[in-house]
Scaffold this motif. Structure first.
Motif, PDB file in Angstrom:
ATOM      1  N   PRO B  37       0.902  -1.238   0.100  1.00  0.00           N
ATOM      2  CA  PRO B  37      -0.048  -0.046   0.064  1.00  0.00           C
ATOM      3  C   PRO B  37       0.801   1.546   0.023  1.00  0.00           C
ATOM      4  O   PRO B  37       0.478   2.286  -0.735  1.00  0.00           O
ATOM      5  CB  PRO B  37      -1.015  -0.127   1.353  1.00  0.00           C
ATOM      6  N   VAL B  38       2.040   1.237   0.641  1.00  0.00           N
ATOM      7  CA  VAL B  38       2.722   2.245   0.660  1.00  0.00           C
ATOM      8  C   VAL B  38       3.403   2.793  -0.812  1.00  0.00           C
ATOM      9  O   VAL B  38       3.209   4.100  -1.327  1.00  0.00           O
ATOM     10  CB  VAL B  38       4.255   2.184   1.624  1.00  0.00           C
ATOM     11  N   GLN B  39       4.016   1.833  -1.352  1.00  0.00           N
ATOM     12  CA  GLN B  39       4.221   1.937  -2.607  1.00  0.00           C
ATOM     13  C   GLN B  39       3.255   2.458  -3.558  1.00  0.00           C
ATOM     14  O   GLN B  39       3.581   3.055  -4.449  1.00  0.00           O
ATOM     15  CB  GLN B  39       4.980   0.613  -3.334  1.00  0.00           C
ATOM     16  N   THR B  40       2.219   1.740  -3.488  1.00  0.00           N
ATOM     17  CA  THR B  40       0.904   2.072  -4.393  1.00  0.00           C
ATOM     18  C   THR B  40       0.616   3.641  -4.232  1.00  0.00           C
ATOM     19  O   THR B  40       0.441   4.474  -5.161  1.00  0.00           O
ATOM     20  CB  THR B  40      -0.343   1.140  -4.226  1.00  0.00           C
ATOM     21  N   LYS B  41       0.865   4.129  -2.945  1.00  0.00           N
ATOM     22  CA  LYS B  41       0.348   5.432  -2.791  1.00  0.00           C
ATOM     23  C   LYS B  41       1.308   6.594  -3.273  1.00  0.00           C
ATOM     24  O   LYS B  41       0.817   7.335  -3.971  1.00  0.00           O
ATOM     25  CB  LYS B  41       0.235   5.785  -1.024  1.00  0.00           C
ATOM     26  N   LEU B  42       2.446   5.910  -3.130  1.00  0.00           N
ATOM     27  CA  LEU B  42       3.519   6.889  -3.525  1.00  0.00           C
ATOM     28  C   LEU B  42       3.325   6.954  -5.190  1.00  0.00           C
ATOM     29  O   LEU B  42       3.219   8.066  -5.533  1.00  0.00           O
ATOM     30  CB  LEU B  42       4.940   6.308  -3.203  1.00  0.00           C
ATOM     31  N   ASN B  43       3.085   5.702  -6.031  1.00  0.00           N
ATOM     32  CA  ASN B  43       2.938   5.718  -7.339  1.00  0.00           C
ATOM     33  C   ASN B  43       1.782   6.594  -7.595  1.00  0.00           C
ATOM     34  O   ASN B  43       1.945   7.253  -8.749  1.00  0.00           O
ATOM     35  CB  ASN B  43       2.695   4.502  -7.758  1.00  0.00           C
ATOM     36  N   THR B  44       0.631   6.600  -7.027  1.00  0.00           N
ATOM     37  CA  THR B  44      -0.613   7.312  -7.281  1.00  0.00           C
ATOM     38  C   THR B  44      -0.050   8.547  -7.118  1.00  0.00           C
ATOM     39  O   THR B  44      -0.516   9.526  -8.172  1.00  0.00           O
ATOM     40  CB  THR B  44      -1.593   6.996  -6.223  1.00  0.00           C
ATOM     41  N   LEU B  45       0.617   9.073  -6.417  1.00  0.00           N
ATOM     42  CA  LEU B  45       0.866  10.770  -5.980  1.00  0.00           C
ATOM     43  C   LEU B  45       1.852  11.157  -7.364  1.00  0.00           C
ATOM     44  O   LEU B  45       1.614  12.137  -7.763  1.00  0.00           O
ATOM     45  CB  LEU B  45       1.462  10.786  -4.753  1.00  0.00           C
ATOM     46  N   LEU B  46       2.806  10.251  -7.503  1.00  0.00           N
ATOM     47  CA  LEU B  46       3.699  10.376  -8.542  1.00  0.00           C
ATOM     48  C   LEU B  46       2.922  10.658  -9.926  1.00  0.00           C
ATOM     49  O   LEU B  46       3.231  11.637 -10.811  1.00  0.00           O
ATOM     50  CB  LEU B  46       4.785   9.520  -8.863  1.00  0.00           C
ATOM     51  N   GLU B  47       2.060   9.927 -10.114  1.00  0.00           N
ATOM     52  CA  GLU B  47       1.371   9.851 -11.483  1.00  0.00           C
ATOM     53  C   GLU B  47       0.534  11.005 -11.698  1.00  0.00           C
ATOM     54  O   GLU B  47       0.481  11.730 -12.554  1.00  0.00           O
ATOM     55  CB  GLU B  47       0.307   8.594 -11.584  1.00  0.00           C
ATOM     56  N   SER B  48      -0.165  11.271 -10.287  1.00  0.00           N
ATOM     57  CA  SER B  48      -0.670  12.476 -10.536  1.00  0.00           C
ATOM     58  C   SER B  48      -0.190  13.831 -10.516  1.00  0.00           C
ATOM     59  O   SER B  48      -0.628  15.118 -10.172  1.00  0.00           O
ATOM     60  CB  SER B  48      -1.946  12.581  -9.210  1.00  0.00           C
ATOM     61  N   GLY B  49       1.134  13.760 -10.647  1.00  0.00           N
ATOM     62  CA  GLY B  49       1.787  15.059 -10.819  1.00  0.00           C
ATOM     63  C   GLY B  49       2.625  15.472  -9.733  1.00  0.00           C
ATOM     64  O   GLY B  49       3.033  16.680  -9.863  1.00  0.00           O
ATOM     65  N   THR B  50       2.280  15.131  -8.717  1.00  0.00           N
ATOM     66  CA  THR B  50       3.068  15.718  -7.219  1.00  0.00           C
ATOM     67  C   THR B  50       4.663  15.581  -7.580  1.00  0.00           C
ATOM     68  O   THR B  50       5.377  14.495  -8.088  1.00  0.00           O
ATOM     69  CB  THR B  50       2.649  14.841  -6.020  1.00  0.00           C
ATOM     70  N   PRO B  51       5.252  16.618  -7.264  1.00  0.00           N
ATOM     71  CA  PRO B  51       6.691  16.434  -7.242  1.00  0.00           C
ATOM     72  C   PRO B  51       7.125  15.362  -6.147  1.00  0.00           C
ATOM     73  O   PRO B  51       6.741  15.221  -5.441  1.00  0.00           O
ATOM     74  CB  PRO B  51       7.312  17.908  -6.783  1.00  0.00           C
ATOM     75  N   PRO B  52       8.245  14.581  -6.676  1.00  0.00           N
ATOM     76  CA  PRO B  52       8.812  13.394  -5.986  1.00  0.00           C
ATOM     77  C   PRO B  52       9.141  13.790  -4.463  1.00  0.00           C
ATOM     78  O   PRO B  52       8.570  13.144  -3.605  1.00  0.00           O
ATOM     79  CB  PRO B  52      10.186  13.174  -6.573  1.00  0.00           C
ATOM     80  N   LEU B  53       9.679  14.816  -4.090  1.00  0.00           N
ATOM     81  CA  LEU B  53       9.896  15.182  -2.925  1.00  0.00           C
ATOM     82  C   LEU B  53       8.750  15.144  -1.841  1.00  0.00           C
ATOM     83  O   LEU B  53       8.662  14.830  -0.791  1.00  0.00           O
ATOM     84  CB  LEU B  53      10.920  16.435  -2.725  1.00  0.00           C
ATOM     85  N   GLN B  54       7.775  15.981  -2.539  1.00  0.00           N
ATOM     86  CA  GLN B  54       6.472  16.402  -1.940  1.00  0.00           C
ATOM     87  C   GLN B  54       5.878  15.129  -1.609  1.00  0.00           C
ATOM     88  O   GLN B  54       5.217  14.741  -0.378  1.00  0.00           O
ATOM     89  CB  GLN B  54       5.785  17.444  -2.797  1.00  0.00           C
ATOM     90  N   ALA B  55       5.841  14.154  -2.655  1.00  0.00           N
ATOM     91  CA  ALA B  55       5.151  12.870  -2.648  1.00  0.00           C
ATOM     92  C   ALA B  55       5.641  11.942  -1.390  1.00  0.00           C
ATOM     93  O   ALA B  55       4.824  11.684  -0.737  1.00  0.00           O
ATOM     94  CB  ALA B  55       5.172  11.969  -3.954  1.00  0.00           C
ATOM     95  N   GLU B  56       7.029  12.023  -1.447  1.00  0.00           N
ATOM     96  CA  GLU B  56       7.808  11.431  -0.310  1.00  0.00           C
ATOM     97  C   GLU B  56       7.425  11.716   1.115  1.00  0.00           C
ATOM     98  O   GLU B  56       6.968  11.049   2.032  1.00  0.00           O
ATOM     99  CB  GLU B  56       9.090  11.363  -0.434  1.00  0.00           C
ATOM    100  N   ALA B  57       7.355  13.218   1.206  1.00  0.00           N
ATOM    101  CA  ALA B  57       6.936  13.763   2.274  1.00  0.00           C
ATOM    102  C   ALA B  57       5.436  13.452   2.711  1.00  0.00           C
ATOM    103  O   ALA B  57       5.232  12.984   4.093  1.00  0.00           O
ATOM    104  CB  ALA B  57       7.090  15.335   2.450  1.00  0.00           C
ATOM    105  N   GLN B  58       4.871  13.349   1.985  1.00  0.00           N
ATOM    106  CA  GLN B  58       3.133  13.072   2.138  1.00  0.00           C
ATOM    107  C   GLN B  58       3.166  11.669   2.596  1.00  0.00           C
ATOM    108  O   GLN B  58       2.378  11.181   3.496  1.00  0.00           O
ATOM    109  CB  GLN B  58       2.544  13.321   0.882  1.00  0.00           C
ATOM    110  N   VAL B  59       3.809  10.744   1.954  1.00  0.00           N
ATOM    111  CA  VAL B  59       3.810   9.146   2.004  1.00  0.00           C
ATOM    112  C   VAL B  59       4.280   8.960   3.617  1.00  0.00           C
ATOM    113  O   VAL B  59       3.724   8.332   4.674  1.00  0.00           O
ATOM    114  CB  VAL B  59       4.308   8.537   1.153  1.00  0.00           C
TER     115      VAL B  59
END
Ligand SMILES: Nc1ncnc2c1ncn2[C@@H]1O[C@H](COP(=O)(O)OP(=O)(O)OP(=O)(O)O)[C@@H](O)[C@H]1O
Ligand SMILES: [Mg+2]
Lengths: 339, 331
Positions: B37-59
């Motif tokens: 689920p963690v990886q999935t969430k990260l992927n979803t965020l990245l796909e929706s255009g969230t910058p990688p650093l921000q996506a990681e912080a969110q996860v």
């Protein structure tokens, strides 16, 4: 049998008899059938005397003690006889509150397993207060003060033992406290079921001395149950020998020890090193103690272990007959022996 | 008294180890779950255009760990966060800290479970004593049969049955929700009355489901105490029936404290069904909805809370035992 007991000499003393057991029969129901643990037992307990009941394990001693408190419960049943106390009538007819008033204030009991005869979750003093409340003392603390005096007399620190839980005390202390719990209610009769069995020899003789001195001091009537002829010799005035729920012999201790009438009594005396003098002269009883299911229904119950067995013994059970004044025995054999 | 403190410290240390064990278990469970689920969430965020650093912080703030750092680093980070009571953020209630949600849900469950437990304990013990003392009589046998029957019914069937019977067939109690929504919450009598009326059925579900077990255990315990020497001895010393009964009850209750442990776990587990059926916003309800929404942080947090509650209940039961049994303090 009761005819034998009401001979003139007995009748003369009858004013001093505190408790008389007549034709008492108690049966236990087991899967293999009903077996009598006591069979037609007659017994008189004289005032201010120490009467000992002796017999091997399984001879019915504790059953007799229970019956005297009207405490026989299923699978046991009193199937015949009476137990009368001079002041209180037939014990076996008492119920409810009258029965509660018998237990403690009239007959004080020290239990065979005195080690386990106290509530493990309650301090000893509290348990003594419970006795006071149960027997209608307005101020139960009177019993505590009494217990303190008794504890001091039995060389224990009263404050320590009365505030202790049972597990914090040694076996000898618990035994003495068991005696105190019986004495605080000032019973007329003190009933002791093997009070010294679990104790080492030194503690044993200390406890016996305490029993004797309190018996004298309070002018008690004491019934002492034991399997040890040495104990009988040390403290008892009168002795009753029980085997397989039947009285084999009874009489003044000195007379019975000097001229034992029954082969079983003789064997019991021989089994005691302290009486025969040396350990290698002591002879254990031959054969195994009575087992309810193996007791012959006819003839003498002891014959299988008896060296004087005759043809008569197989068919006819011997009745108690007088050897000398107040000394009775139930045996067919009449010869003298000094082996 | 010294024994008491040593025991308390030992139990607290044991509890802490237990919490760590359960958190570790959850960590690895979520980590190795198929479709991580963690990886999935990260992927979803990245796909929706969230910058990688921000996506990681969110996860990281949701789960407490980020997939592509080494496993042990993630693990210690996660445990460290838990020890600071940082349980991450909920997914289904986006952005709300899990701890916040749990603290709001906690009182509902704890109050209901403890009330149910207390009632079942009291009634069960009384029934057990009566059943044991009147063994071989119709009342004793009836009580034993009833206890065995109730002990065998699964909690959710019991809860459904109660709900159906008393809200639909006989409309005695309101169905669903912890209180009447028309009344404003507060310390008003109307609100408290509504609260109580709504609580009757769920508490009854807890109490009835626990009752049978207590009654059966108490019956067995009383029977064994009745055969103990000190009870016969007390009787032959002429104590009153009331004192005798008190001796029996206190000695017979003691071994039941060891079952209290199991029962608390059973009750909290039951909250998943009972709160869902009666619509109570407690921990059980939260677990159920987190499960449906794949809200892993919330799920983990709720499990951790239940673990914590069970551990605390155990410590309390154990200390109670120490106070009630004087023999313990010697050890
Ligand atoms: N509850 C019971 N059920 C069945 N039989 C019993 C029961 N209690 C006692 N008995 C039997 O009754 C007989 C007498 O027992 P009792 O306890 O009176 O013997 P005792 O002389 O006190 O023995 P001990 O010296 O071992 O205490 C024994 O054979 C015993 O097996
Ligand atoms: Mg005995």
């Amino acid at each position: 049998m009761s005819a034998d007991l009401s001979t003139t000499s007995e009748a003369m003393k009858s004013s001093h008899i505190v408790c008389s057991v007549r034709n008492l029969t108690v049966t236990y129901q087991t899967d293999a059938g009903d077996f009598p643990a006591l069979h037609n037992v007659n017994l008189d307990i004289q005032q201010n005397q120490i009467t000992a009941v002796i017999g091997e394990s399984g001879s019915g001693k504790s059953t007799l003690a229970l019956a005297m408190l009207n405490g026989i419960a299923l699978p046991g049943r009193v199937t015949g006889g009476t137990i009368s106390l001079s002041q209180h009538g037939d014990v076996l007819a008492l119920r409810g509150k009258a029965l509660r008033r018998l237990r403690g204030p009239v007959v004080g009991t020290v239990f065979q397993a005195s080690q386990n005869a106290m509530n493990p979750l309650r301090r000893i003093g509290k348990q003594i207060l419970d006795l006071g409340r149960s027997h209608g003392y307005k101020d139960p603390r009177i019993l505590l003060r009494e217990a303190q005096l008794l504890a001091k007399k039995m060389s224990m620190d009263p404050d320590r033992v009365l505030t202790a839980y049972p597990h914090q005390l040694s076996g000898g202390m618990r035994q003495r406290l068991g005696i105190i719990m019986a004495l605080v209610l000032h019973p007329e009769i003190l009933l002791l079921d093997e009070p010294t069995t679990a104790l080492d020899l030194l503690t044993q003789s200390a406890v016996l001395q305490i029993i004797q001195s309190i018996h004298r001091e309070r002018q008690l009537t004491t019934l002492l149950i034991t399997h040890d002829m040495g104990v009988v010799a040390e403290v008892a005035d009168t002795v009753v020998v029980l085997y397989a729920g039947r009285v084999m012999e009874e009489g003044r201790t000195a007379a019975v020890l000097r001229h034992p009438g029954h082969p079983y009594t003789r064997a019991l005396i021989k089994a005691i090193p302290r009486l025969t003098g040396s350990l290698d002269q002591a002879r254990p009883l031959e054969g195994s103690p009575p087992d309810l299911t193996m007791i012959p229904r006819q003839g003498c119950v002891f014959r299988q272990r008896c060296r004087y067995r005759m043809a008569l013994c197989d068919n006819e059970s011997p009745s108690l007959k007088q050897l000398e004044d107040g000394h009775l025995t139930a045996c067919h054999w009449e010869g003298q022996s000094d082996d | 008294m010294k024994g008491f403190w040593i025991r308390l410290v030992r139990r607290l240390a044991g509890g802490l180890i237990m919490v760590l064990a359960v958190s570790s278990f959850t960590f690895f469970l979520v980590h190795f779950m198929p479709g991580n689920p963690v990886q999935t969430k990260l992927n979803t965020l990245l796909e929706s255009g969230t910058p990688p650093l921000q996506a990681e912080a969110q996860v990281r703030s949701m789960y407490g760990f980020v997939p592509h750092t080494p496993l042990y680093v993630q693990y210690f980070h996660y445990i460290w966060q838990i020890l600071h009571l940082n349980l991450g953020q909920s997914i289904s209630y986006a952005g709300v800290p899990v701890l916040h949600l749990l603290l709001k849900a906690m009182p509902w469950t704890v109050i209901m479970v403890l009330t149910g437990l207390f009632i079942s304990f009291i009634i069960g013990i009384a029934a057990g004593v009566v059943a044991s003392v009147n063994r071989n009589s119709r009342m004793g046998d009836g009580l034993t049969m009833l206890s065995t029957f109730l002990h065998g019914i699964p909690q959710f069937i019991l809860a459904l049955g109660l709900a159906y019977l008393f809200t639909t067939v006989f409309r005695v109690f309101p169905f669903g929700a912890p209180y009447n929504a028309a009344i404003t919450p507060g310390w008003s009598a109307a609100f408290l009355a509504s609260l109580a009326r709504h609580a009757v059925l769920p508490i009854a579900a807890y109490a009835i489901s626990g009752f049978g077990g207590w009654a059966l255990a108490m019956r067995a315990s009383v029977s064994s105490v009745l055969g103990d020497d000190y009870i016969l001895a007390a009787e032959l010393r002429g104590v009153t029936p009331a004192i005798r009964l008190r001796y029996i009850a206190r000695n017979a209750i003691l071994p039941l404290f060891t079952i209290l442990t199991l029962s608390v776990g059973f009750m909290f587990g039951g909250s998943i069904f009972i709160e869902t059926i009666f619509d109570y916003p407690g921990l059980g309800y939260m677990i159920n909805s987190a499960l449906a929404a794949r809200d892993y942080p919330l799920m983990d947090g709720a499990f951790l809370m239940i673990t914590l509650a069970v551990i605390i209940a155990n410590i309390v039961a154990d200390l109670l035992y120490t106070v009630l049994d004087p023999r313990i303090q010697r050890i």
